[in-house]
Design a protein around this motif. Structure first.
Motif, PDB file in Angstrom:
ATOM      1  N   THR A   6       0.903  -1.192   0.035  1.00  0.00           N
ATOM      2  CA  THR A   6      -0.092  -0.045  -0.084  1.00  0.00           C
ATOM      3  C   THR A   6       0.957   1.200   0.067  1.00  0.00           C
ATOM      4  O   THR A   6       1.921   0.995   0.474  1.00  0.00           O
ATOM      5  CB  THR A   6      -0.990  -0.046   1.225  1.00  0.00           C
ATOM      6  OG1 THR A   6      -1.778   0.923   0.835  1.00  0.00           O
ATOM      7  CG2 THR A   6      -0.296   0.324   2.457  1.00  0.00           C
ATOM      8  N   GLU A   7       0.413   2.203  -0.525  1.00  0.00           N
ATOM      9  CA  GLU A   7       1.128   3.615  -0.419  1.00  0.00           C
ATOM     10  C   GLU A   7       0.173   4.809  -0.159  1.00  0.00           C
ATOM     11  O   GLU A   7      -1.043   4.785  -0.229  1.00  0.00           O
ATOM     12  CB  GLU A   7       1.678   3.860  -1.720  1.00  0.00           C
ATOM     13  CG  GLU A   7       0.820   3.987  -2.998  1.00  0.00           C
ATOM     14  CD  GLU A   7       1.622   4.168  -4.434  1.00  0.00           C
ATOM     15  OE1 GLU A   7       2.217   5.554  -4.363  1.00  0.00           O
ATOM     16  OE2 GLU A   7       1.919   3.481  -5.264  1.00  0.00           O
ATOM     17  N   GLU A   8       0.931   5.622   0.439  1.00  0.00           N
ATOM     18  CA  GLU A   8       0.078   6.678   0.879  1.00  0.00           C
ATOM     19  C   GLU A   8       1.107   8.072   1.172  1.00  0.00           C
ATOM     20  O   GLU A   8       2.241   7.857   1.110  1.00  0.00           O
ATOM     21  CB  GLU A   8      -0.338   6.472   2.288  1.00  0.00           C
ATOM     22  CG  GLU A   8      -1.164   7.635   2.973  1.00  0.00           C
ATOM     23  CD  GLU A   8      -2.650   7.515   2.452  1.00  0.00           C
ATOM     24  OE1 GLU A   8      -3.119   8.403   2.535  1.00  0.00           O
ATOM     25  OE2 GLU A   8      -3.154   6.363   2.351  1.00  0.00           O
ATOM     26  N   GLY A  13       6.149  12.300  10.918  1.00  0.00           N
ATOM     27  CA  GLY A  13       5.581  11.636  12.127  1.00  0.00           C
ATOM     28  C   GLY A  13       4.264  10.683  11.776  1.00  0.00           C
ATOM     29  O   GLY A  13       3.855  10.069  12.751  1.00  0.00           O
ATOM     30  N   ASP A  14       3.692  10.960  10.707  1.00  0.00           N
ATOM     31  CA  ASP A  14       2.487   9.941  10.303  1.00  0.00           C
ATOM     32  C   ASP A  14       2.977   8.600  10.219  1.00  0.00           C
ATOM     33  O   ASP A  14       4.166   8.297  10.015  1.00  0.00           O
ATOM     34  CB  ASP A  14       1.937  10.602   9.052  1.00  0.00           C
ATOM     35  CG  ASP A  14       1.049  11.738   9.224  1.00  0.00           C
ATOM     36  OD1 ASP A  14       0.938  12.226  10.355  1.00  0.00           O
ATOM     37  OD2 ASP A  14       0.750  12.280   8.049  1.00  0.00           O
ATOM     38  N   LEU A  29       9.163   2.080   2.891  1.00  0.00           N
ATOM     39  CA  LEU A  29      10.044   2.603   2.011  1.00  0.00           C
ATOM     40  C   LEU A  29       9.640   3.837   1.371  1.00  0.00           C
ATOM     41  O   LEU A  29       8.421   3.970   1.044  1.00  0.00           O
ATOM     42  CB  LEU A  29      10.294   1.382   0.879  1.00  0.00           C
ATOM     43  CG  LEU A  29      10.705   0.110   1.432  1.00  0.00           C
ATOM     44  CD1 LEU A  29       9.570  -0.755   1.120  1.00  0.00           C
ATOM     45  CD2 LEU A  29      12.114  -0.175   0.673  1.00  0.00           C
ATOM     46  N   ASP A  30      10.606   4.714   1.019  1.00  0.00           N
ATOM     47  CA  ASP A  30      10.364   5.825   0.117  1.00  0.00           C
ATOM     48  C   ASP A  30      10.282   5.481  -1.483  1.00  0.00           C
ATOM     49  O   ASP A  30      10.441   4.216  -1.550  1.00  0.00           O
ATOM     50  CB  ASP A  30      11.158   7.032   0.449  1.00  0.00           C
ATOM     51  CG  ASP A  30      12.803   6.721   0.203  1.00  0.00           C
ATOM     52  OD1 ASP A  30      12.986   5.563  -0.682  1.00  0.00           O
ATOM     53  OD2 ASP A  30      13.697   7.309   0.566  1.00  0.00           O
ATOM     54  N   ASP A  31       9.678   6.113  -2.213  1.00  0.00           N
ATOM     55  CA  ASP A  31       9.472   5.965  -3.472  1.00  0.00           C
ATOM     56  C   ASP A  31      10.793   5.423  -4.096  1.00  0.00           C
ATOM     57  O   ASP A  31      11.154   4.301  -4.722  1.00  0.00           O
ATOM     58  CB  ASP A  31       9.301   7.244  -4.633  1.00  0.00           C
ATOM     59  CG  ASP A  31       7.747   7.648  -4.325  1.00  0.00           C
ATOM     60  OD1 ASP A  31       6.943   6.794  -4.186  1.00  0.00           O
ATOM     61  OD2 ASP A  31       7.462   8.676  -4.703  1.00  0.00           O
ATOM     62  N   THR A  32      12.045   6.091  -3.983  1.00  0.00           N
ATOM     63  CA  THR A  32      13.498   5.412  -4.488  1.00  0.00           C
ATOM     64  C   THR A  32      13.641   4.032  -4.143  1.00  0.00           C
ATOM     65  O   THR A  32      13.999   3.136  -4.891  1.00  0.00           O
ATOM     66  CB  THR A  32      14.634   6.460  -4.302  1.00  0.00           C
ATOM     67  OG1 THR A  32      14.260   7.828  -4.755  1.00  0.00           O
ATOM     68  CG2 THR A  32      15.887   5.924  -4.860  1.00  0.00           C
ATOM     69  N   SER A  62       8.161  14.056   5.294  1.00  0.00           N
ATOM     70  CA  SER A  62       7.059  13.976   4.492  1.00  0.00           C
ATOM     71  C   SER A  62       7.341  13.514   2.988  1.00  0.00           C
ATOM     72  O   SER A  62       8.155  13.891   2.533  1.00  0.00           O
ATOM     73  CB  SER A  62       6.361  15.395   4.511  1.00  0.00           C
ATOM     74  OG  SER A  62       6.028  15.872   5.766  1.00  0.00           O
ATOM     75  N   GLY A  63       6.141  12.733   2.411  1.00  0.00           N
ATOM     76  CA  GLY A  63       6.330  12.278   1.231  1.00  0.00           C
ATOM     77  C   GLY A  63       5.523  11.140   0.945  1.00  0.00           C
ATOM     78  O   GLY A  63       4.722  10.929   1.692  1.00  0.00           O
TER      79      GLY A  63
END
Length: 88
Positions: A6-8, A13-14, A29-32, A62-63
């Protein structure tokens, strides 16, 4: 490679709260790093093997973040419930 995903978009902090019915790897994981994960390259993540449930993972910045649940190549099945947690 089989995995739950899942992605969001998360603010710093979230996070995600993940409930599992069996132990599994839970990765944030982040996008990269998600692209590296999918292609089998080296990647960096938050989390790891979750032997107890629930597990909470929070975004460092954030991201767009990707939550992955997998069995690390072992056979079997796992069910996962995911809730998004907003920082106070």
């Amino acid at each position: 490679m089989n995995y739950l995903h899942t992605e969001e978009y998360l603010n710093a902090g979230d996070g995600f709260e993940v409930t599992l019915d069996a132990q599994a790897n839970v990765l944030l994981l982040d996008d990269t790093n998600f692209r590296h994960y999918k292609s089998g390259d080296a990647y960096h993540y938050h989390g790891g093997l979750a032997k107890r449930s629930p597990i909470v993972l929070r975004a460092a910045r954030s991201g767009r973040w990707h939550l992955v649940v997998d069995l690390g190549g072992y056979s079997g099945t796992v069910r996962a419930g995911v809730a998004v947690l907003k920082a106070a």
